[in-house]
Design a protein around this motif. Structure first.
Motif, short mmCIF file in Angstrom:
data_model
loop_
_atom_site.label_atom_id
_atom_site.label_comp_id
_atom_site.label_asym_id
_atom_site.label_seq_id
_atom_site.Cartn_x
_atom_site.Cartn_y
_atom_site.Cartn_z
N ASP A 21 26.52 -1.84 -23.18
CA ASP A 21 26.14 -3.19 -23.58
C ASP A 21 25.57 -3.94 -22.39
N ALA A 22 24.57 -4.77 -22.68
CA ALA A 22 24.00 -5.61 -21.62
C ALA A 22 25.03 -6.64 -21.18
N PHE A 23 24.98 -7.01 -19.91
CA PHE A 23 25.86 -8.05 -19.40
C PHE A 23 25.41 -9.37 -20.03
N GLU A 24 26.35 -10.14 -20.54
CA GLU A 24 25.99 -11.38 -21.23
C GLU A 24 25.61 -12.50 -20.29
N HIS A 25 26.23 -12.55 -19.13
CA HIS A 25 26.00 -13.68 -18.23
C HIS A 25 25.40 -13.23 -16.91
N CYS A 26 24.47 -12.33 -17.00
CA CYS A 26 23.84 -11.81 -15.80
C CYS A 26 22.38 -11.50 -16.10
N SER A 27 21.50 -11.85 -15.19
CA SER A 27 20.07 -11.57 -15.32
C SER A 27 19.70 -10.40 -14.42
N VAL A 28 18.50 -9.88 -14.64
CA VAL A 28 17.93 -8.87 -13.75
C VAL A 28 16.56 -9.38 -13.32
N ALA A 29 16.30 -9.31 -12.04
CA ALA A 29 14.98 -9.66 -11.51
C ALA A 29 14.41 -8.43 -10.81
N ILE B 155 12.07 -1.41 -15.71
CA ILE B 155 12.27 -2.34 -16.83
C ILE B 155 13.20 -1.71 -17.87
N ASP B 156 13.01 -0.43 -18.16
CA ASP B 156 13.87 0.25 -19.13
C ASP B 156 15.33 0.25 -18.68
N ILE B 157 15.56 0.46 -17.38
CA ILE B 157 16.93 0.40 -16.84
C ILE B 157 17.45 -1.02 -16.95
N SER C 132 20.82 -6.05 -18.90
CA SER C 132 20.80 -7.49 -19.17
C SER C 132 19.84 -7.84 -20.30
N LYS C 133 20.14 -8.95 -20.95
CA LYS C 133 19.25 -9.48 -21.98
C LYS C 133 18.14 -10.33 -21.37
N GLU C 134 18.34 -10.76 -20.11
CA GLU C 134 17.31 -11.55 -19.43
C GLU C 134 16.76 -10.74 -18.26
N VAL C 135 15.51 -10.32 -18.39
CA VAL C 135 14.83 -9.55 -17.35
C VAL C 135 13.62 -10.35 -16.90
N LEU C 136 13.48 -10.52 -15.59
CA LEU C 136 12.36 -11.24 -14.99
C LEU C 136 11.61 -10.29 -14.07
N ILE C 137 10.32 -10.51 -13.94
CA ILE C 137 9.54 -9.81 -12.92
C ILE C 137 9.10 -10.85 -11.91
N ILE C 138 9.29 -10.53 -10.64
CA ILE C 138 8.85 -11.43 -9.57
C ILE C 138 7.60 -10.80 -8.96
N HIS D 271 24.70 -15.10 -12.21
CA HIS D 271 24.61 -13.80 -11.54
C HIS D 271 23.27 -13.16 -11.84
N CYS D 272 22.71 -12.53 -10.82
CA CYS D 272 21.41 -11.88 -10.98
C CYS D 272 21.39 -10.57 -10.20
N PHE D 273 21.09 -9.49 -10.91
CA PHE D 273 20.86 -8.21 -10.26
C PHE D 273 19.42 -8.20 -9.77
N LEU D 274 19.23 -7.83 -8.53
CA LEU D 274 17.90 -7.68 -7.97
C LEU D 274 17.58 -6.19 -7.94
N MET D 275 16.39 -5.81 -8.42
CA MET D 275 15.96 -4.41 -8.42
C MET D 275 14.55 -4.33 -7.86
N ALA D 276 14.29 -3.33 -7.06
CA ALA D 276 12.93 -3.07 -6.61
C ALA D 276 12.21 -2.27 -7.70
N CYS D 277 10.91 -2.46 -7.80
CA CYS D 277 10.14 -1.79 -8.85
C CYS D 277 9.93 -0.30 -8.58
N ASP D 278 10.35 0.17 -7.41
CA ASP D 278 10.10 1.57 -7.05
C ASP D 278 11.38 2.40 -6.97
#
Length: 189
Positions: free
Chosen positions: A2-10, A39-41, A46-52, A90-97
């Motif tokens: 399940d996606a984290f309810e109170h956490c975003s991914v950037a 993005i698939d990961i 998370s239900k909220e995914v952002l691209i920076i 809370h926000c998970f930061l991920m690199a695109c690579d």
């Protein structure tokens, strides 16, 4: 999972990619753009995914895109935008690579969510571009950006932080989990 309810991914994308020579997030890897793997990961986490990214081409991925406010400041500038635009604390930061990340890693990070930064350490190397950050870190991030102190680990050490060790003792471990693609040689391997 399940996606984290109170956490975003950037997802940090569209950087200079100076060692790679072209925008690596758009490079085709296993039949789709490298960023699509991330993005698939992220969508599993998370239900909220952002691209920076400052590159408008990333708007084609159906995910909100945010531009840097502090231009040419690297990943720290991206973290700033992520924390500022996330609707969650809370926000998970991920690199695109990093196409081999295991979503289970984020459960381990989130168990330590009372810190301002929870950063994996793999083979004695911190992985600040695959970490959990709290919105309360934003003032410190802004201060470091304004002072030109751009090294991610220097900023992290000024926060209430936790180094989360990832090794073969972790149930979800994979030796290539943190493999990233910085050069054409990395991509070919």
């Amino acid at each position: 999972m399940d996606a984290f309810e109170h956490c975003s991914v950037a997802i940090l994308a569209g950087g200079k990619s100076s060692r790679f020579g072209t925008d690596k997030g758009l490079t085709i890897f296993q039949h789709k753009p490298l960023i699509q793997h991330v993005i698939d990961i992220a969508n599993k986490v998370s239900k909220e995914v952002l691209i920076i990214s400052n590159d408008p081409i990333y708007q084609n991925f159906g995910t909100p895109v945010f531009n840097d406010e502090f231009k040419s400041k690297g990943p720290l500038g991206g973290l700033h935008v992520a924390l500022k635009n996330s609707t969650n604390n809370h926000c998970f930061l991920m690199a695109c690579d990093m196409p081999f990340l295991n979503p289970e890693l984020f459960h381990g990070l989130f168990k330590n969510n009372h810190y301002q930064a929870v950063v994996p350490v793999h083979q004695h190397q911190p992985e600040p571009l695959c970490a959990l950050y709290h919105s309360s870190a934003l003032p410190s991030v802004e201060k470091h950006l304004e002072e030109g102190k751009l090294k991610m680990t220097d900023t992290i050490e000024q926060l209430n932080h936790h180094w989360y060790h990832v090794d073969e003792n972790c149930e979800f471990y994979d030796s290539k989990m943190f493999a990233n693609i910085n050069t054409i040689s990395d991509w070919e391997n």
